[in-house]
Design an enzyme around this catalytic site. Structure first.
Site, mmCIF file in Angstrom:
data_model
loop_
_atom_site.group_PDB
_atom_site.id
_atom_site.type_symbol
_atom_site.label_atom_id
_atom_site.label_comp_id
_atom_site.label_asym_id
_atom_site.label_seq_id
_atom_site.Cartn_x
_atom_site.Cartn_y
_atom_site.Cartn_z
ATOM 1 N N ASP A 95 40.640 -13.495 105.936
ATOM 2 C CA ASP A 95 40.080 -13.191 104.613
ATOM 3 C C ASP A 95 38.552 -13.139 104.643
ATOM 4 O OD1 ASP A 95 42.378 -12.944 103.112
ATOM 5 O OD2 ASP A 95 42.399 -15.039 102.443
ATOM 6 N N PHE A 145 43.461 -20.459 98.681
ATOM 7 C CA PHE A 145 43.222 -20.419 100.134
ATOM 8 C C PHE A 145 41.732 -20.452 100.442
ATOM 9 C CE2 PHE A 145 47.376 -17.835 100.269
ATOM 10 C CZ PHE A 145 48.141 -18.972 100.387
ATOM 11 N N TYR A 199 46.046 -3.798 110.382
ATOM 12 C CA TYR A 199 46.264 -2.992 109.165
ATOM 13 C C TYR A 199 45.042 -2.109 108.880
ATOM 14 C CZ TYR A 199 46.427 -1.793 104.234
ATOM 15 O OH TYR A 199 46.373 -1.087 103.053
ATOM 16 N N TYR A 208 54.720 0.369 94.822
ATOM 17 C CA TYR A 208 53.935 -0.093 93.663
ATOM 18 C C TYR A 208 52.933 0.970 93.197
ATOM 19 C CZ TYR A 208 50.336 -2.908 91.278
ATOM 20 O OH TYR A 208 49.409 -3.395 90.403
HETATM 21 N N1 UFG Z 1 44.897 -15.994 97.509
HETATM 22 C C1 UFG Z 1 45.029 -17.336 97.224
HETATM 23 N N2 UFG Z 1 46.287 -17.801 97.009
HETATM 24 C C2 UFG Z 1 47.402 -17.016 97.055
HETATM 25 C C3 UFG Z 1 47.248 -15.648 97.350
HETATM 26 C C4 UFG Z 1 45.968 -15.166 97.577
HETATM 27 O O1 UFG Z 1 44.064 -18.090 97.184
HETATM 28 O O2 UFG Z 1 48.526 -17.522 96.866
HETATM 29 C C5 UFG Z 1 43.547 -15.458 97.729
HETATM 30 C C6 UFG Z 1 43.376 -14.791 99.078
HETATM 31 O O3 UFG Z 1 43.070 -15.727 100.068
HETATM 32 C C7 UFG Z 1 42.247 -13.802 98.769
HETATM 33 C C8 UFG Z 1 42.464 -13.430 97.300
HETATM 34 O O4 UFG Z 1 43.313 -14.457 96.770
HETATM 35 O O5 UFG Z 1 41.032 -14.461 98.885
HETATM 36 C C9 UFG Z 1 43.152 -12.109 97.114
HETATM 37 O O6 UFG Z 1 44.296 -12.085 97.958
HETATM 38 P P1 UFG Z 1 45.417 -10.955 97.883
HETATM 39 O O7 UFG Z 1 46.445 -11.301 98.910
HETATM 40 O O8 UFG Z 1 45.845 -10.759 96.479
HETATM 41 O O9 UFG Z 1 44.629 -9.646 98.294
HETATM 42 P P2 UFG Z 1 43.763 -9.334 99.608
HETATM 43 O O10 UFG Z 1 42.335 -9.282 99.159
HETATM 44 O O11 UFG Z 1 44.079 -10.205 100.742
HETATM 45 O O12 UFG Z 1 44.354 -7.914 100.029
HETATM 46 C C10 UFG Z 1 44.001 -6.730 99.409
HETATM 47 C C11 UFG Z 1 45.093 -5.698 99.626
HETATM 48 C C12 UFG Z 1 45.236 -5.377 101.084
HETATM 49 C C13 UFG Z 1 43.885 -4.970 101.624
HETATM 50 C C14 UFG Z 1 42.870 -6.044 101.362
HETATM 51 C C15 UFG Z 1 41.504 -5.643 101.822
HETATM 52 O O13 UFG Z 1 46.309 -6.169 99.119
HETATM 53 O O14 UFG Z 1 46.157 -4.333 101.249
HETATM 54 O O15 UFG Z 1 42.797 -6.304 99.965
HETATM 55 O O16 UFG Z 1 40.835 -6.798 102.214
HETATM 56 F F1 UFG Z 1 43.954 -4.792 102.943
#
Ligand code: UFG
Length: 327
Positions: free
Chosen positions: A284, A206, A139, A10
């Protein structure tokens, strides 16, 4: 010539689309999570593994590679908790092989994709590069290990590097030709847009009891083209010998909650979402927002795209894959 490891993924594919205008590029990617049709036609593509010493030796012997940009990592927090070996093997051990072969061939410029996950649960609401790094999952630890290795390799072997700690990458290229494509998809914005396109029945939020203004997690969403531009400035700074080492955050400096993301997606698309309030997802942190002042002062980079731009570009891309015009 620049070697882009993970250029079919990506973020790597978006960097390639911008960099190919000014540099000759070779992409090395094993296509384990990248896609060949995301790779720009103007580059040379080699299918192979970043831990494969023989392939790397051949590449560095054959081509006058000046710098390496490394995007080829596993990057799912949840998966890393269940399968840490995969993360330490690919993200640490294979990266070590890449660095070793680079040094054997006297290639000394390296741009490394790192992450906000290196900070863990920060005690501050605006994270600077001086904020303590204390990752809470394999990670984040795997990325921080490479950051430490780079410091040591600079001291011992004169390897020059720039570490870029991404916050939440999102959005798609303005051409509409490439965008975010993960399988399975776990990221919030693509999940919401897939739902609004009718590909998913609902969206789960979530956690609604976090210590934030609306109880949902706050993140700093940054357009993937802004990330690409930061890489190009960093590469030029190394090639022009303006910098030997640096570590930079890449974010917008503005946080949005999960609920605000869903609201903005509804506003941009004009489609109403079916939202299910769910339990927290393990691992998270409540809030992750970057200060990117350092790279602004040192290299003049700042984010050009706001949240609506991010969602509009992603929406165009998701619509195009639905009708099959791009893929
Ligand atoms: N979320 C939801 N529902 C979903 C998917 C995500 O509520 O279906 C929430 C997650 O709990 C989180 C937020 O949306 O609070 C963002 O989630 P993402 O999965 O989009 O992204 P992350 O913040 O978990 O992850 C990103 C990068 C990772 C990195 C991380 C650092 O993708 O590679 O930030 O914390 F490690």
């Amino acid at each position: 010539m620049i070697l882009i490891v993970g250029g079919a993924g990506y973020i790597g594919s978006h960097l390639v689309k911008e960099l190919v205008i000014q540099q000759e590029i070779i992409v090395l990617d094993n296509l384990s999570s990248g896609h060949e049709n995301l790779i720009d036609e103007r580059v040379r593509f080699v299918k192979g593994d970043l831990g494969d010493r023989e392939t790397l030796n051949q590449l560095f012997s054959e081509f006058p590679i000046e710098a390496v940009m490394h995007f080829a990592a596993n990057s799912l927090v949840g998966e890393s908790v269940g399968n840490p070996y995969k993360y330490y093997y690919n993200n640490v051990s294979n990266t070590l092989t890449l660095l070793d072969v680079m040094l054997d061939h006297e290639v000394k410029n390296f741009i490394f994709s790192s992450t906000a996950a290196t900070y863990g649960i920060p005690e501050t609401s605006l994270i600077t590069e001086a904020t303590v790094t204390n990752p809470i999952n394999p990670y984040g630890r795997s990325k921080l290990m490479i950051e430490h290795i780079l410091e040591d390799f600079h001291q011992a072997y004169g390897l020059n590097y720039i570490v870029l700690r991404y916050f939440n990458a999102a959005g798609a290229h303005a051409s509409g030709e490439i965008g975010e494509k993960h399988d399975p998809e776990t990221h919030l914005i693509p999940i919401v847009l897939e739902h609004l396109l009718g590909k998913r029945e609902s969206i789960s939020v979530f956690g609604t009891d976090y210590d934030t203004h609306d109880g949902t997690c706050i993140r700093d969403y940054i357009h993937v083209t802004d990330l690409a531009n930061a890489h190009i400035l960093s590469l030029n700074a190394l090639l022009e010998e303006k910098l030997q080492t640096a570590t930079y955050n890449l974010g917008n400096g503005k946080g949005y909650s999960v609920k605000e993301i869903i609201d903005t997606c509804e506003k941009v698309t004009g489609v109403e979402a079916n939202v299910v309030l769910s339990d927290r997802r393990p691992g998270d942190p409540a809030t992750l927002v970057a200060s990117s002042e350092k790279i602004y002062h040192e290299l003049g980079w700042k984010a050009e795209y706001d949240l609506e731009d991010i969602i509009e570009s992603a929406w165009t891309w998701h619509n195009s894959i639905l009708v099959g015009s791009s893929n």
